[in-house]
Design an enzyme around this catalytic site. Structure first.
Site, mmCIF file in Angstrom:
data_model
loop_
_atom_site.group_PDB
_atom_site.id
_atom_site.type_symbol
_atom_site.label_atom_id
_atom_site.label_comp_id
_atom_site.label_asym_id
_atom_site.label_seq_id
_atom_site.Cartn_x
_atom_site.Cartn_y
_atom_site.Cartn_z
ATOM 1 N N SER A 143 0.860 -1.189 0.000
ATOM 2 C CA SER A 143 0.000 0.000 0.000
ATOM 3 C C SER A 143 0.891 1.232 0.000
ATOM 4 O O SER A 143 2.058 1.152 0.412
ATOM 5 C CB SER A 143 -0.851 -0.012 1.278
ATOM 6 O OG SER A 143 -1.509 1.213 1.466
ATOM 7 N N TYR A 156 -2.155 -1.590 10.873
ATOM 8 C CA TYR A 156 -2.293 -1.873 9.429
ATOM 9 C C TYR A 156 -1.080 -1.346 8.660
ATOM 10 O O TYR A 156 -0.450 -2.071 7.883
ATOM 11 C CB TYR A 156 -3.581 -1.247 8.881
ATOM 12 C CG TYR A 156 -3.698 -1.352 7.369
ATOM 13 C CD1 TYR A 156 -3.922 -2.579 6.757
ATOM 14 C CD2 TYR A 156 -3.564 -0.227 6.551
ATOM 15 C CE1 TYR A 156 -4.009 -2.693 5.374
ATOM 16 C CE2 TYR A 156 -3.653 -0.321 5.175
ATOM 17 C CZ TYR A 156 -3.868 -1.559 4.592
ATOM 18 O OH TYR A 156 -3.946 -1.668 3.219
#
Ligand SMILES: NC(=O)c1ccc[n+]([C@@H]2O[C@H](COP(=O)([O-])OP(=O)(O)OC[C@H]3O[C@@H](n4cnc5c(N)ncnc54)[C@H](OP(=O)(O)O)[C@@H]3O)[C@@H](O)[C@H]2O)c1
Length: 269
Positions: A143, A156
């Site tokens: 990401s 995360y």
């Protein structure tokens, strides 16, 4: 240039979102598929739709990759069916959102098991087999969150930073073996990622999963080690964290996430 035609690609998290988009795009390019997620019914639907549209083999395998024995069971099933995986797309991912101390500890822990442990286990088992055969590929979906710490998505972002570091190191270790490893760093993408939480994505700032999947596969085919398959601004925003002091970047990211309401976000049920 890597050719997808005729290879067998295993895509984790293929029951919806980016994983379904990777599966469809790989099939469009002629790859046979093994589709993995927990929801067997959704996998069967995706598999059926792909078989109708493309002349490729599609094998759905339901597995909880974050659960005990999930990865081992998946590999045993592949072996039982005599499937050889040429391309592993470690896409399945999840994350808690909201202030860490009031978010579900179980959601945080299971995201580490999925995003980190399962990705590492699959890379180890299937990567060794690829090196023994002298060819193969691994795409790890990380990401743009990898480039800075993220208040209100603390664990995360940390899991995704692991994925970046691990992927770059493995890519270098395997250079010259015939097995290539690439990290993909999408920005906000229009999927069900925030389902089950009160957080939402602003559609004005999200990319379509189909485009993200196609650009990821293009980058892998060209030999990239890192791919930035979202809109150009996403990549530009990865430069600031490399230039500014880390404390400043974390403060700015916290401010941004508060402006998006993530400091009030919580799990629903
Ligand atoms: N959407 C974004 O804005 C964005 C941005 C950057 C990176 N990413 C990354 O992109 C990847 C795909 O995310 P997405 O946005 O497509 O999310 P999503 O719509 O929530 O899809 C997640 C997928 O992972 C599967 N999954 C979840 N837990 C699992 C488990 N324990 N075992 C096996 N499969 C599991 C889900 O299927 P089941 O529920 O059926 O198991 C689903 O297929 C993730 O790694 C995410 O971190 C997303």
């Amino acid at each position: 240039m890597y050719g997808y035609r005729g290879v067998t690609a295993l895509v984790t998290g293929a029951s919806r979102g980016l994983g379904t988009a990777y599966a469809r795009e790989l099939a469009r390019r002629g790859a046979n598929l093994v589709l993995v997620a927990r929801s067997g019914d959704a996998l069967d639907r995706v598999a059926g739709e792909i078989r109708q549209a493309h002349q490729v083999e599609v094998t759905p395998v339901a597995a909880d990759l974050a659960g005990p024995g999930g990865v081992t069971g998946l590999v045993e099933e592949l072996d039982r069916q005599g499937r050889t995986v040429d391309l592993l797309v470690n896409n399945a991912g999840a994350g808690a959102v909201g202030p860490f101390l009031t978010s579900s500890l179980q959601r945080n822990v299971s995201s580490v098991e999925l995003n980190v442990t399962a990705l590492m286990k699959l890379s180890h088992v299937l990567g060794r087999r690829m090196v023994d055969r002298g060819h193969g590929g691994i795409i790890n979906v990380a990401s743009t969150a990898v480039f800075q710490s993220m208040p209100y998505q603390a664990s995360y972002a940390a899991t995704k930073t692991f994925v970046l570091s691990f992927t770059e190191a493995l890519a270098e270790e395997l250079r010259g073996t015939g097995v290539r490893v690439m990290g993909a760093h999408p920005g906000a993408t229009d999927t069900s990622f925030f389902d089950g939480t009160s957080a939402t994505m602003n559609p004005a700032f999200t990319d379509a999963p189909e485009g993200v999947a196609a650009r990821t596969l293009d980058a892998f085919a060209k030999g990239a080690v890192n791919s930035y398959p979202g809109r150009t601004i996403n990549r530009a925003m990865t430069w600031a964290p490399r230039l500014l002091p880390r404390v400043t970047v974390t403060r700015l990211t916290g401010r941004l996430n508060r402006s998006l309401g993530l400091h009030r976000a919580q799990d629903l049920g």
